[in-house]
Structures are given as C-alpha cells and as structure tokens.
Design an enzyme around this catalytic site. Structure first.
Site, PDB file in Angstrom:
ATOM      1  N   ARG A 165       0.814  -1.217   0.000  1.00  0.00           N
ATOM      2  CA  ARG A 165       0.000   0.000   0.000  1.00  0.00           C
ATOM      3  C   ARG A 165       0.849   1.269   0.000  1.00  0.00           C
ATOM      4  NH1 ARG A 165      -5.214  -1.844   1.304  1.00  0.00           N
ATOM      5  NH2 ARG A 165      -5.900   0.070   0.340  1.00  0.00           N
ATOM      6  N   ARG A 209      -1.792   6.176  -0.477  1.00  0.00           N
ATOM      7  CA  ARG A 209      -2.259   6.160   0.911  1.00  0.00           C
ATOM      8  C   ARG A 209      -1.990   7.521   1.541  1.00  0.00           C
ATOM      9  NH1 ARG A 209      -3.746   1.211   4.421  1.00  0.00           N
ATOM     10  NH2 ARG A 209      -5.671   0.928   3.268  1.00  0.00           N
ATOM     11  N   ARG A 220      -6.066  12.695  -6.620  1.00  0.00           N
ATOM     12  CA  ARG A 220      -7.322  11.957  -6.534  1.00  0.00           C
ATOM     13  C   ARG A 220      -8.528  12.833  -6.220  1.00  0.00           C
ATOM     14  NH1 ARG A 220      -8.551   7.206  -4.336  1.00  0.00           N
ATOM     15  NH2 ARG A 220     -10.593   8.136  -4.498  1.00  0.00           N
ATOM     16  N   ASP A 275      -6.931  -2.124  -7.401  1.00  0.00           N
ATOM     17  CA  ASP A 275      -7.502  -2.702  -6.187  1.00  0.00           C
ATOM     18  C   ASP A 275      -7.881  -4.147  -6.478  1.00  0.00           C
ATOM     19  OD1 ASP A 275      -8.498  -1.941  -3.338  1.00  0.00           O
ATOM     20  OD2 ASP A 275     -10.049  -3.226  -4.177  1.00  0.00           O
ATOM     21  N   TYR A 333     -15.473 -10.722   0.260  1.00  0.00           N
ATOM     22  CA  TYR A 333     -16.194  -9.490  -0.118  1.00  0.00           C
ATOM     23  C   TYR A 333     -17.477  -9.815  -0.875  1.00  0.00           C
ATOM     24  CZ  TYR A 333     -12.280  -6.676   1.439  1.00  0.00           C
ATOM     25  OH  TYR A 333     -11.335  -6.079   2.218  1.00  0.00           O
TER      26      TYR A 333
HETATM   27  O1  1CP Z   1      -0.278  -1.320  -2.532  1.00  0.00           O
HETATM   28  C1  1CP Z   1      -0.558  -0.309  -3.179  1.00  0.00           C
HETATM   29  O2  1CP Z   1      -0.146   0.782  -2.844  1.00  0.00           O
HETATM   30  C2  1CP Z   1      -1.369  -0.453  -4.460  1.00  0.00           C
HETATM   31  C3  1CP Z   1      -2.749  -0.176  -4.329  1.00  0.00           C
HETATM   32  C4  1CP Z   1      -3.711  -1.113  -3.610  1.00  0.00           C
HETATM   33  C5  1CP Z   1      -3.612  -2.471  -3.260  1.00  0.00           C
HETATM   34  C6  1CP Z   1      -2.422  -3.405  -3.401  1.00  0.00           C
HETATM   35  C7  1CP Z   1      -5.004  -0.682  -3.253  1.00  0.00           C
HETATM   36  C8  1CP Z   1      -5.516   0.685  -3.442  1.00  0.00           C
HETATM   37  N1  1CP Z   1      -5.688  -1.751  -2.760  1.00  0.00           N
HETATM   38  C9  1CP Z   1      -4.858  -2.850  -2.724  1.00  0.00           C
HETATM   39  C10 1CP Z   1      -5.162  -4.212  -2.290  1.00  0.00           C
HETATM   40  C11 1CP Z   1      -6.339  -4.438  -1.424  1.00  0.00           C
HETATM   41  N2  1CP Z   1      -7.585  -3.885  -1.486  1.00  0.00           N
HETATM   42  C12 1CP Z   1      -6.362  -5.417  -0.394  1.00  0.00           C
HETATM   43  C13 1CP Z   1      -5.216  -6.326  -0.072  1.00  0.00           C
HETATM   44  C14 1CP Z   1      -4.171  -5.600   0.702  1.00  0.00           C
HETATM   45  C15 1CP Z   1      -4.470  -5.367   2.154  1.00  0.00           C
HETATM   46  O3  1CP Z   1      -4.742  -6.341   2.859  1.00  0.00           O
HETATM   47  O4  1CP Z   1      -4.386  -4.208   2.564  1.00  0.00           O
HETATM   48  C16 1CP Z   1      -7.627  -5.403   0.186  1.00  0.00           C
HETATM   49  C17 1CP Z   1      -8.118  -6.266   1.311  1.00  0.00           C
HETATM   50  C18 1CP Z   1      -8.398  -4.432  -0.514  1.00  0.00           C
HETATM   51  C19 1CP Z   1      -9.801  -4.090  -0.285  1.00  0.00           C
HETATM   52  C20 1CP Z   1      -9.936  -2.656   0.028  1.00  0.00           C
HETATM   53  N3  1CP Z   1      -9.925  -1.671  -0.919  1.00  0.00           N
HETATM   54  C21 1CP Z   1     -10.011  -2.044   1.298  1.00  0.00           C
HETATM   55  C22 1CP Z   1     -10.010  -2.775   2.639  1.00  0.00           C
HETATM   56  C23 1CP Z   1     -11.392  -2.809   3.200  1.00  0.00           C
HETATM   57  C24 1CP Z   1     -11.509  -3.757   4.397  1.00  0.00           C
HETATM   58  O5  1CP Z   1     -12.090  -4.846   4.214  1.00  0.00           O
HETATM   59  O6  1CP Z   1     -10.997  -3.421   5.476  1.00  0.00           O
HETATM   60  C25 1CP Z   1     -10.066  -0.653   1.084  1.00  0.00           C
HETATM   61  C26 1CP Z   1     -10.186   0.418   2.109  1.00  0.00           C
HETATM   62  C27 1CP Z   1     -10.010  -0.453  -0.322  1.00  0.00           C
HETATM   63  C28 1CP Z   1      -9.981   0.841  -1.041  1.00  0.00           C
HETATM   64  C29 1CP Z   1      -8.644   1.225  -1.534  1.00  0.00           C
HETATM   65  N4  1CP Z   1      -7.789   0.423  -2.263  1.00  0.00           N
HETATM   66  C30 1CP Z   1      -6.656   1.132  -2.617  1.00  0.00           C
HETATM   67  C31 1CP Z   1      -6.827   2.452  -2.072  1.00  0.00           C
HETATM   68  C32 1CP Z   1      -5.838   3.571  -2.252  1.00  0.00           C
HETATM   69  C33 1CP Z   1      -8.055   2.483  -1.403  1.00  0.00           C
HETATM   70  C34 1CP Z   1      -8.700   3.672  -0.677  1.00  0.00           C
HETATM   71  C35 1CP Z   1      -9.377   4.492  -1.690  1.00  0.00           C
HETATM   72  C36 1CP Z   1     -10.417   5.409  -1.230  1.00  0.00           C
HETATM   73  O7  1CP Z   1     -11.096   5.155  -0.217  1.00  0.00           O
HETATM   74  O8  1CP Z   1     -10.572   6.410  -1.917  1.00  0.00           O
END
Ligand code: 1CP
Length: 357
Positions: A40, A44, A53, A89, A164
């Site tokens: 991530r 972030r 964004r 994502d 999910y």
């Molecule tokens: O790693 C990076 O920087 C690349 C971007 C990336 C990756 C690898 C994003 C952007 N998401 C992910 C993977 C991801 N997404 C995972 C696996 C990694 C981990 O365990 O952290 C998971 C579980 C998700 C699902 C997801 N997408 C969540 C988690 C929700 C939960 O169940 O707690 C969230 C908050 C997102 C949104 C998301 N994905 C990425 C960003 C930058 C965001 C936030 C965007 C926003 O809210 O505007």
C-alpha cells in the site's frame, strides 16, 4: 558489434530489472543490499496522491492509465523503494466482469448483490484481457518509465475476494462466507474455482504487459484454521499460482494473521511468502521451510514511534532475517493511512545503509 547484435533499449532495461536487488532476493540470490518496498505504498498517505485523486472516485482512478501510472510512480520517486506496486484494487477484476460494486471512501469495497446461491454464481463470468485494456496500457507505460525498477502486479486471492462477494462488503468475522464454505461445500468450491480463473487471468494480463513479479493478497485467510484452509482454500490459490508458473516471474503470497498457515501458503506454490509482524522472520523461515524467500515484517504501527525506535525495530527484523536464503523487507501489512511519508523514506534509507554489502 553489428547493429543487429546490439541490445535494444527494451532488452537493456529488462536485463537491469532482472538484476535488481528485489528480483535477486526473490530468486534467493546474493544481493547488494536488502531490497525494500511497502504494501500500500501507492495511494495512501502521500500528499501528491491525495491532490491527484481530489474529486475522482477510487474505481474511476483505477481505470485511467494516466492516473494509475502517476500514482504508481509517486512512492518510487519519493522513497527510492526497490519495487513499484501497480496502483489498482483487488476488486477491479470483479468490476471488470460486471459485478455491481463500488469502493466507498473510509469503508472499502461494497457489493450491490452478494453471491450466496448457485444462481448468483452463474452470473459471475470469466475475465477476458479486453475487459481490462486500461491495465495493459498502464503496465506498458509504467515498464518504460520505471527503467531498472521492477513492477509488481497483484490480485486478490480467491478466499479474500469470496469474502467481499459473499458478505457484501468488509467483514470482521466472515460469517456468511464461512456459512457457505461449511454449509454448501460444492457451491463454495465452484465459487473459489471461478475466482481462481478470474484472478489468474488478471495476473496474466499484468505479466504479459510487463510486470516482473506478482503478489497474491489473501489478506483475510488468517481467519481460517489450517485444516479448513488446506481443504477449502488452498486448491484455488494453488490453481492461480500454477496458471502463472510458466512465466518464470516470482510469485509472492501474503496474508494477515497467517502464522499458522505459513507452511501451507508456501505449498500453494509461492516463491516468496509474506509474513505479518506477529511471527519473527527466523521462525517464519522454519515454518515455511527451504526453497522459498520471505517478505516482511515490520509492524506498520511502529512508524508512528520516534525515529530511533523505528530503527531499533527495523534492525530486529533484519537480524531475524539474516540467515534466510532470500529476504525482501516490507511492512507486516499495508502502510497505515496517517503514516508520515518521511518516516517511510527514512526507513528505506536505513534498510539500504544497514544491509549494504
Ligand atoms: O499497494 C498499493 O499501494 C497499491 C494499491 C492497492 C492495493 C495493493 C489498493 C488501493 N488496494 C490494494 C489491495 C487491497 N484492497 C487489499 C489487499 C491488501 C491489504 O490487505 O491491505 C484489500 C483487502 C483491498 C480491499 C480494500 N480496498 C479495502 C479494505 C477494506 C476492508 O475490508 O478493510 C479498502 C479500504 C479499499 C480501497 C482502496 N484500495 C486502494 C486504495 C488507495 C483504497 C482507498 C481508496 C479510497 O477510499 O478512496
């Protein structure tokens, strides 16, 4: 040397990528320094990301190659990490095959109609490369821009995606998911198998466009006991790893709270096993066994402590990992949203200096 023998720019770049510290560590070869990147790291805490964004919904930004390219490059420029991770994502391929979902700010992925019956599953179609041309385009541009820095492609593992899809959104206990897994094992197996095909297709698109490694995120697999993981999840994850084995790019397998599953996660077919901060790297190495590199495992919350404390804890990770055949330094889970970006930059420099050989 005749003009025909001379390597093209593209070939020179790919040789430099192949010789990078990150790919050498994944292959368990000697490295000039321990490579480091952060899960991530893209999208972030960086102010330049938040600015870019502004007013653009998350999923829309994942479908715009110009934004994906810029956001992927931002942490590489700023922190000098040893690898880039593609900005996307885990739910992007599901959206691409028509699943009604959105990523809600502060919540995460939310599914319009959860999948809980055979009829629901019948609507989940396979992924074709044409569904994600924006991914192919962005990876292609990135590989050119990144030069000698490897690009990591990624996807969600079948279990985490299923969580999910079945729950309808983020879940603490995965109760609907487990109800389906225990209550209708045939439907469950078919769902995971379909997700394995979608995931494999999504990883292939990224590898064929030029990604030099892939990571499978099974973030929520730690909710499972080893026997359930082995019976009901491992076969689908193994199918994904098998499907991309022929490309020869390192395959990283990561989950949270997976101390009891580390051996099985390696068995699923990973070249590199990701470790969260709950198991020291030397003990993780014993659990995973020989023949695989390890990635991890500084607690992301440590970055909120003063610099000296961060360095002490980072040194503990490096010391515990010293005798591993291959070590990629990372956090034990993703960068927390309010992390000070300078703390990450300093940590990269610290790991590089501390391990320079
Ligand atoms: O790693 C990076 O920087 C690349 C971007 C990336 C990756 C690898 C994003 C952007 N998401 C992910 C993977 C991801 N997404 C995972 C696996 C990694 C981990 O365990 O952290 C998971 C579980 C998700 C699902 C997801 N997408 C969540 C988690 C929700 C939960 O169940 O707690 C969230 C908050 C997102 C949104 C998301 N994905 C990425 C960003 C930058 C965001 C936030 C965007 C926003 O809210 O505007």
């Amino acid at each position: 040397m005749s003009a025909n023998d001379r390597p093209t720019g593209q070939q020179q770049t790919s040789t430099a990528v192949a010789e990078s510290a990150f790919l050498k560590a994944c292959r368990r070869e000697p490295v000039p320094h321990t490579p480091v990147w952060f899960m991530r790291q893209a999208g972030r805490s960086l102010p330049e990301y938040l600015k870019l964004r502004e007013g653009i919904p998350m999923l829309d930004s994942c479908m715009r190659p110009d934004l994906v390219t810029e956001i992927t490059l931002q942490p590489v420029r700023r922190h000098k990490v040893d690898a880039a991770i593609f900005f996307s994502d885990i739910v992007v391929p599901l959206r691409a095959v028509g699943v009604d979902l959105d990523i809600k700010p502060g919540v995460g992925p939310v599914i319009g109609q959860p999948i809980r019956t055979r009829a629901d599953l019948d609507r989940l179609r396979l992924l074709e490369p044409d569904d994600v041309t924006y991914v192919t385009e962005a990876v292609g541009t990135l590989v050119g821009e990144l030069g000698a820095t490897p690009l990591i492609g990624f996807a969600g593992a079948p279990f985490t995606l299923a969580s999910y899809l079945v729950e309808g959104g983020p879940s603490r206990n995965h109760e609907h998911t487990k109800a389906l897994m225990y209550g209708d094992p045939d439907l469950w197996a078919d769902l995971l198998d379909r997700l394995a095909d979608i995931t494999a297709a999504f990883l292939k698109v990224q590898i064929e466009a030029g990604a030099s490694a892939v990571q499978l995120f099974d973030s929520w697999a730690g909710a499972l006991a080893p026997s359930d993981y082995r019976r009901s999840v491992l076969p689908a994850s193994a199918k994904v790893f098998d499907a991309v084995a022929g490309y020869g790019v390192p395959r990283i397998h990561f989950g949270v709270g997976t101390g009891e599953l580390l051996g099985l996660m390696g068995e699923a077919g990973a070249d590199v096993v990701g470790v969260d901060w709950r198991v020291p790297m030397d003990e993780a190495g014993r659990r995973v066994g020989p023949g695989r590199a390890l990635q991890g495992n500084l607690d992301p919350a440590v970055l909120f402590a003063p610099r000296e404390a961060v360095e002490t804890k980072a040194r503990e990770v490096l010391d515990a990992a010293r005798d591993l055949p291959g070590h990629v330094f990372n956090l034990g889970h993703g960068v927390l949203p309010s992390t000070d970006p300078d703390a990450l930059t300093r940590l990269v420099e610290f790991v590089h200096t501390e391990t320079a050989r």
